[in-house]
Enzyme design. Structure first.
Site, PDB file in Angstrom:
ATOM      1  N   PRO A   2      -4.174   5.127   1.288  1.00 17.37           N
ATOM      2  CA  PRO A   2      -5.461   5.888   1.411  1.00 17.37           C
ATOM      3  C   PRO A   2      -5.588   6.887   2.609  1.00 17.37           C
ATOM      4  O   PRO A   2      -5.627   6.470   3.811  1.00 17.37           O
ATOM      5  CB  PRO A   2      -6.744   5.014   1.465  1.00 17.37           C
ATOM      6  CG  PRO A   2      -5.910   3.596   1.165  1.00 17.37           C
ATOM      7  CD  PRO A   2      -4.630   3.710   1.537  1.00 17.37           C
ATOM      8  N   GLU A   3      -5.870   8.028   2.471  1.00 15.62           N
ATOM      9  CA  GLU A   3      -6.046   9.189   3.370  1.00 15.62           C
ATOM     10  C   GLU A   3      -7.660   9.702   3.084  1.00 15.62           C
ATOM     11  O   GLU A   3      -8.212   9.167   2.290  1.00 15.62           O
ATOM     12  CB  GLU A   3      -5.061  10.217   3.538  1.00 15.62           C
ATOM     13  CG  GLU A   3      -3.697   9.795   3.841  1.00 15.62           C
ATOM     14  CD  GLU A   3      -2.614  10.649   3.777  1.00 15.62           C
ATOM     15  OE1 GLU A   3      -2.964  11.877   4.227  1.00 15.62           O
ATOM     16  OE2 GLU A   3      -1.536  10.446   3.211  1.00 15.62           O
ATOM     17  N   LYS A  53     -11.010   8.005   8.173  1.00 17.22           N
ATOM     18  CA  LYS A  53     -10.472   7.186   7.167  1.00 17.22           C
ATOM     19  C   LYS A  53     -11.490   5.843   7.041  1.00 17.22           C
ATOM     20  O   LYS A  53     -10.924   4.797   6.415  1.00 17.22           O
ATOM     21  CB  LYS A  53      -9.125   6.739   7.333  1.00 17.22           C
ATOM     22  CG  LYS A  53      -8.278   7.779   7.119  1.00 17.22           C
ATOM     23  CD  LYS A  53      -6.654   7.448   7.665  1.00 17.22           C
ATOM     24  CE  LYS A  53      -5.788   8.788   8.047  1.00 17.22           C
ATOM     25  NZ  LYS A  53      -4.672   8.413   8.331  1.00 17.22           N
ATOM     26  N   ARG A 104      -0.499  -5.827   1.654  1.00 16.67           N
ATOM     27  CA  ARG A 104      -0.091  -5.830   2.964  1.00 16.67           C
ATOM     28  C   ARG A 104      -0.986  -6.448   3.898  1.00 16.67           C
ATOM     29  O   ARG A 104      -0.484  -6.728   5.287  1.00 16.67           O
ATOM     30  CB  ARG A 104       0.606  -4.471   3.396  1.00 16.67           C
ATOM     31  CG  ARG A 104       1.743  -4.399   2.671  1.00 16.67           C
ATOM     32  CD  ARG A 104       2.551  -3.060   3.068  1.00 16.67           C
ATOM     33  NE  ARG A 104       3.237  -2.547   1.894  1.00 16.67           N
ATOM     34  CZ  ARG A 104       3.523  -1.139   1.445  1.00 16.67           C
ATOM     35  NH1 ARG A 104       3.434  -0.495   2.625  1.00 16.67           N
ATOM     36  NH2 ARG A 104       4.160  -0.606   0.790  1.00 16.67           N
ATOM     37  N   ARG A 251       7.777   7.622  10.464  1.00 16.36           N
ATOM     38  CA  ARG A 251       7.365   7.999   9.103  1.00 16.36           C
ATOM     39  C   ARG A 251       8.304   9.088   8.335  1.00 16.36           C
ATOM     40  O   ARG A 251       8.906   9.865   9.077  1.00 16.36           O
ATOM     41  CB  ARG A 251       6.031   8.171   8.874  1.00 16.36           C
ATOM     42  CG  ARG A 251       5.101   6.870   8.938  1.00 16.36           C
ATOM     43  CD  ARG A 251       3.571   7.316   9.135  1.00 16.36           C
ATOM     44  NE  ARG A 251       3.610   7.336  10.658  1.00 16.36           N
ATOM     45  CZ  ARG A 251       2.255   7.572  11.140  1.00 16.36           C
ATOM     46  NH1 ARG A 251       1.309   7.695  10.430  1.00 16.36           N
ATOM     47  NH2 ARG A 251       2.406   7.514  12.529  1.00 16.36           N
TER      48      ARG A 251
END
Length: 261
Positions: A2-3, A53, A104, A251
DNA sequence: TTAATTACCTGAGAGC
DNA sequence: TGCTCTCAGGTAATTA
């Protein structure tokens, strides 16, 4: 993952469905998920806000939720059996409960008397769609920054809400090489970068976010922006060139070496 | 002050 | 089949 647009979709769902509900209890299913006093009388949810966020539930205290990588909030009937990745449960005074599901277990719920006293929120840069995210602000912010522009866009203290997927897409649309030092950008490139940031955010919010593998809104529905992605996890650019993949700030960065200079 | 690296997490997939 | 390894990435903490 989610951004800003995905968090916005969740917040809209919460505004529609949980404002006015009284929280009877908030229980963590594993240690470290909730930070702060969850035993207090949290009372009715009066409002739901978003900052970067972060999802902020305003009740007797402020409940600040970050979904991180795989977090989801799901509003379901109380009698629904919870799957094993549910990390926290809000029970309401009706027949519903709100599940914080996070494979996670990176996500966190923080309880504060005032959300503005929460340091990570204090440090956030402007919202990309607000007027204070503009040329003057951005030019000043990066004038001494030699780090790659991709890394700067991921820095939440510079601009709040962007993550790996959207920074890739924004830089592709702005035709800027993600490896380029931020302070080496030309005036025109900076202007394009700002306008494409706003465009991508608007489009992604309208589409209800991007679903790569995990993201779901409050009702479990996927986003629609993944159909519009041009570089993220793509083989070829629309120009026909093969997409280059490198690592930046730990990333994956995807870009077209022909279109992005 | 800035930049880079690592820890936190667990499922999926590759390779043997 | 089962084991090991690598990868995914947002944030905070640590190191350079």
């Amino acid at each position: 993952m989610p951004e800003l647009p995905e968090v916005e979709a969740v917040v809209k769902g919460l505004q529609k469905n949980v404002i006015g509900k009284k929280i009877v209890s908030l229980k963590a299913k594993r240690p470290k998920i909730i930070v702060g006093d969850a035993e207090q009388d949290l009372g009715k949810i009066r409002n739901v806000l978003r900052r970067g966020k972060y999802i902020i539930l305003e009740a007797n205290a402020f409940i600040i939720i970050h979904l991180r990588m795989t977090g989801k909030l799901l509003l379901v009937d109380r009698k629904i059996k919870e799957r094993k990745y549910v990390r926290a449960v809000f029970l309401f005074d009706d027949d519903k409960k709100l599940l914080f599901d996070d494979v996670r277990a990176f996500g966190r719920i923080v309880i504060k008397q005032d959300y503005q006293e929460y340091l990570p929120i204090q440090k956030l840069g402007p919202e990309p769609l607000f007027k204070n995210f503009n040329f003057d602000y951005f030019a000043k912010k990066i004038e001494n920054r030699k780090a790659p522009i991709k890394n700067i866009l991921l820095d939440q203290t510079v601009i709040a809400g962007l993550g790996n997927i959207y920074t890739n897409e924004i830089l592709h649309r702005a035709q800027i090489d993600p490896r380029k030092s931020a302070n080496k950008l030309k005036k025109k490139q900076l202007q394009t970068l700002i306008s494409e940031t706003k465009n991508v955010m608007k489009e992604a919010i309208t589409a209800g976010g991007t679903t790569i593998s995990d993201f779901r809104d409050l009702s479990g529905k996927s986003g629609g922006f993944q159909k519009k992605l041009e570089v993220y996890q793509k083989e070829f650019c629309v120009c026909g060139e093969k997409i280059t993949r490198i690592k930046q700030a730990g990333r994956s960065t995807f870009f077209c070496a022909k279109c992005q200079k």
